[in-house]
Design a protein around this motif. Sequence first.
Motif, mmCIF file in Angstrom:
data_model
loop_
_atom_site.group_PDB
_atom_site.id
_atom_site.type_symbol
_atom_site.label_atom_id
_atom_site.label_comp_id
_atom_site.label_asym_id
_atom_site.label_seq_id
_atom_site.Cartn_x
_atom_site.Cartn_y
_atom_site.Cartn_z
ATOM 1 N N THR A 159 0.854 -1.187 0.014
ATOM 2 C CA THR A 159 0.021 0.085 0.039
ATOM 3 C C THR A 159 0.721 1.364 -0.043
ATOM 4 N N GLY A 160 1.801 1.098 0.813
ATOM 5 C CA GLY A 160 2.780 2.218 0.610
ATOM 6 C C GLY A 160 3.423 2.495 -0.679
ATOM 7 N N ASN A 161 3.939 1.477 -1.401
ATOM 8 C CA ASN A 161 4.179 1.617 -2.815
ATOM 9 C C ASN A 161 3.227 2.217 -3.795
ATOM 10 N N ALA A 162 1.977 1.727 -3.515
ATOM 11 C CA ALA A 162 0.838 2.024 -4.268
ATOM 12 C C ALA A 162 0.566 3.605 -4.098
ATOM 13 N N ILE A 163 0.561 4.029 -2.975
ATOM 14 C CA ILE A 163 0.201 5.382 -2.613
ATOM 15 C C ILE A 163 1.363 6.404 -3.247
ATOM 16 N N ALA A 164 2.615 6.097 -2.989
ATOM 17 C CA ALA A 164 3.715 6.609 -3.498
ATOM 18 C C ALA A 164 3.581 6.888 -4.988
ATOM 19 N N ALA A 165 3.208 5.746 -5.939
ATOM 20 C CA ALA A 165 3.276 5.738 -7.237
ATOM 21 C C ALA A 165 2.049 6.585 -7.614
ATOM 22 N N LEU A 166 0.912 6.347 -6.816
ATOM 23 C CA LEU A 166 -0.185 7.357 -7.222
ATOM 24 C C LEU A 166 0.017 8.816 -6.977
ATOM 25 N N THR A 167 0.714 9.250 -6.059
ATOM 26 C CA THR A 167 1.297 10.528 -5.740
ATOM 27 C C THR A 167 2.171 11.058 -6.709
ATOM 28 N N PHE A 168 3.075 10.108 -7.369
ATOM 29 C CA PHE A 168 3.882 10.619 -8.463
ATOM 30 C C PHE A 168 3.131 10.814 -9.676
ATOM 31 N N ALA A 169 2.036 9.670 -10.004
ATOM 32 C CA ALA A 169 1.291 10.079 -11.099
ATOM 33 C C ALA A 169 0.501 11.466 -11.109
ATOM 34 N N ASN A 170 -0.053 11.723 -9.968
ATOM 35 C CA ASN A 170 -0.992 12.969 -9.721
ATOM 36 C C ASN A 170 0.036 14.248 -10.093
ATOM 37 N N TYR A 171 1.030 14.263 -9.661
ATOM 38 C CA TYR A 171 1.991 15.449 -9.770
ATOM 39 C C TYR A 171 2.721 15.547 -10.992
ATOM 40 N N ILE A 172 2.925 14.428 -11.638
ATOM 41 C CA ILE A 172 3.623 14.488 -13.095
ATOM 42 C C ILE A 172 2.654 14.774 -13.895
ATOM 43 N N LEU A 173 1.249 14.815 -13.743
ATOM 44 C CA LEU A 173 0.146 14.982 -14.801
ATOM 45 C C LEU A 173 -0.303 16.443 -14.595
ATOM 46 N N GLU A 174 0.028 17.101 -13.175
ATOM 47 C CA GLU A 174 -0.396 18.454 -13.007
ATOM 48 C C GLU A 174 -0.333 19.272 -13.986
ATOM 49 N N PRO A 175 0.842 19.697 -14.664
ATOM 50 C CA PRO A 175 0.831 20.551 -15.649
ATOM 51 C C PRO A 175 0.055 20.544 -17.114
ATOM 52 N N PHE A 176 -0.419 19.257 -17.125
ATOM 53 C CA PHE A 176 -1.321 18.901 -18.178
ATOM 54 C C PHE A 176 -2.617 18.927 -17.731
ATOM 55 N N TYR A 177 -2.986 19.093 -16.641
ATOM 56 C CA TYR A 177 -4.332 19.258 -16.186
ATOM 57 C C TYR A 177 -4.501 20.408 -15.156
ATOM 58 N N PRO A 178 -4.137 21.726 -15.380
ATOM 59 C CA PRO A 178 -3.858 22.801 -14.063
ATOM 60 C C PRO A 178 -5.128 23.068 -13.582
ATOM 61 N N HIS A 179 -6.344 22.968 -14.470
ATOM 62 C CA HIS A 179 -7.589 23.469 -13.934
ATOM 63 C C HIS A 179 -8.728 22.371 -13.427
ATOM 64 N N CYS A 180 -8.144 21.106 -13.492
ATOM 65 C CA CYS A 180 -8.944 19.894 -13.263
ATOM 66 C C CYS A 180 -8.356 18.689 -12.604
ATOM 67 N N THR A 181 -9.073 17.794 -12.165
ATOM 68 C CA THR A 181 -8.285 16.714 -11.860
ATOM 69 C C THR A 181 -8.100 15.704 -12.926
ATOM 70 N N PRO A 182 -6.845 14.969 -12.909
ATOM 71 C CA PRO A 182 -6.424 13.884 -13.965
ATOM 72 C C PRO A 182 -7.487 12.885 -13.880
ATOM 73 N N PRO A 183 -7.912 12.227 -15.266
ATOM 74 C CA PRO A 183 -8.490 10.978 -15.263
ATOM 75 C C PRO A 183 -7.899 9.879 -14.312
ATOM 76 N N ALA A 184 -8.906 9.107 -13.728
ATOM 77 C CA ALA A 184 -8.373 8.361 -12.628
ATOM 78 C C ALA A 184 -7.438 6.973 -13.559
ATOM 79 N N ASN A 185 -7.976 6.782 -14.614
ATOM 80 C CA ASN A 185 -7.367 5.654 -15.333
ATOM 81 C C ASN A 185 -6.084 6.226 -15.803
ATOM 82 N N CYS A 186 -5.812 7.245 -16.234
ATOM 83 C CA CYS A 186 -4.703 7.766 -16.483
ATOM 84 C C CYS A 186 -3.521 7.714 -15.378
ATOM 85 N N VAL A 187 -4.014 8.097 -14.199
ATOM 86 C CA VAL A 187 -3.125 8.214 -12.887
ATOM 87 C C VAL A 187 -2.813 6.822 -12.609
#
Length: 523
Positions: A159-187
């Motif tokens: 679970t620690g690894n999964a949470i770290a990977a999800l956090t990485f994905a959210n922040y690496i995608l932030e510049p591409f989705y500046p005004h909304c949440t990235p799609p869950a499947n993309c994350v």
Amino acid sequence: MMQGSRGVRRDSSDETTHLLSESVNRMPAFEAMSVNHVPEKLPIHIVDDKVVNSLSFSSVRLKKRIGLLNGVGIIVGVIVGSGIFVSPRGVLQEVNSVGMSLVVWTVCGLLSMVGALCYAELGTTLPRSGGDYAYIYDAFGPLPAFLFLWVALLIIMPTGNAIAALTFANYILEPFYPHCTPPANCVRLIAASVICLIIFINCYNVRWATRVQDGLTFSKIIALIVIIIAGLVHIGCGHIEHFENAFEGTNTEPGYIALAFYSGIFSYAGWNYLNFVTEEMKEPHRNLPLAIYISLPLVTLIYLMANIAYFAVLGPQEVLSSNAVAVAFGSRILGVMKWIMPISVAMSTFGGLNGSVFTSSRIFFVGAREGHLPSCLAMINLNRYTPESSLIFLGLLSLAYLTTVHVYTLINYTAFSEALFVMFSVSGLLWMRIKYPHLNRPIKLNIVIPIVFLLICGFLVFLPFYVNPWDTGIGLAITLSGVPVYYLTVKWKKKPWLYRTIIKGITHFLQKLLVCVEQEKHE
């Protein structure tokens, strides 16, 4: 004979696969879940009645490739994950004041240092990989050690690894989705990709893994130094209004103080991870304690100064309301360079995930070597000398947790278990002082230090039963659910033929697929 055998192993991967295939087919069935059934020398090393010396147990073992700098990189890299960038509000929301929050961050750093000193004594006295698992096993026997392994396998590590990977994905995608949440499947797809990449790096080469860790540790420290310098410049311009009456409104109720320490200590989690890879360290009696002495004061200072910078620029209310404090900080003070913060969070998370995978996979490796997990997880690749099977097993578990939306909830249930097993390990240190007074101890602390740390661990373990009995009770239930599993898989010797056949088939298949054999039985 030696030169000839080396030629057999190295000249052709096809020859190696053929060698394994022939010898595996001759291997007798054995019980993979019981130490008593693991032969001291596997028949896999005998081909056509000749001993293949280059495949002997003396050479097929994890290599000592971790130096002092790598050790510091592992500790700092695992501790400084995404937490200090994303949400340092956990302490503040419990104590309700800036001053008390800074006190808690400082004391948590000192407590982690005391705990790390206890683990330095344990790690140099019992220089075995596996960390808490190995210490609990030696002090209290197989059942408590298996319960630690069970909780680590079931929830803590994946679970620690999964949470770290999800956090990485959210922040690496932030510049591409500046005004909304990235799609869950993309994350999830990016999170799965980064887990697979890190597993590959760790399987392929230990030096690759340590170099990645060293580089990312350096980059995240630079990012935090940028935050600290920007905060100090802001304070130097006279902005000290958020530190006036710093202790006003402090919540002094013991239960909430305990929860604040829980949040703070969780942010320092990882100070004991270097003990998981003791057998792979160069000069562990010297480098293990030195890495601890360098890393913990450094992390404590950086954490304290980063929080001061956050409070100076954002103030307590914005720290509490922000889901990503470092990003809000960057937007407020870095101007056009604010993009640095999301990238820093992503790289920091990547480094923490790499360090966690590198170290925690060794727990499963050692557990399998001791007979608490299938022996196929205690195998080492013949060419790369990495525990590929345990790394892949950890990767698959981590990927599985990406499919659930309850992954964050699960990790809350294990905070109690983690504190409980740290308490067990330190209790083991005191117990071995009594039981084995003449044991060689390269580092021997004043007895007051482990006693004080044990009392603090007891406070952190038992007080949450009063403050948050539901989550703590579920954590205890998850831990105790390992008891029947232990008796069914480890203590029960005469397992059904079908069970033994399946385990044997899996073991043979993995040996052929991964070109790996078991390490010699640990002495």
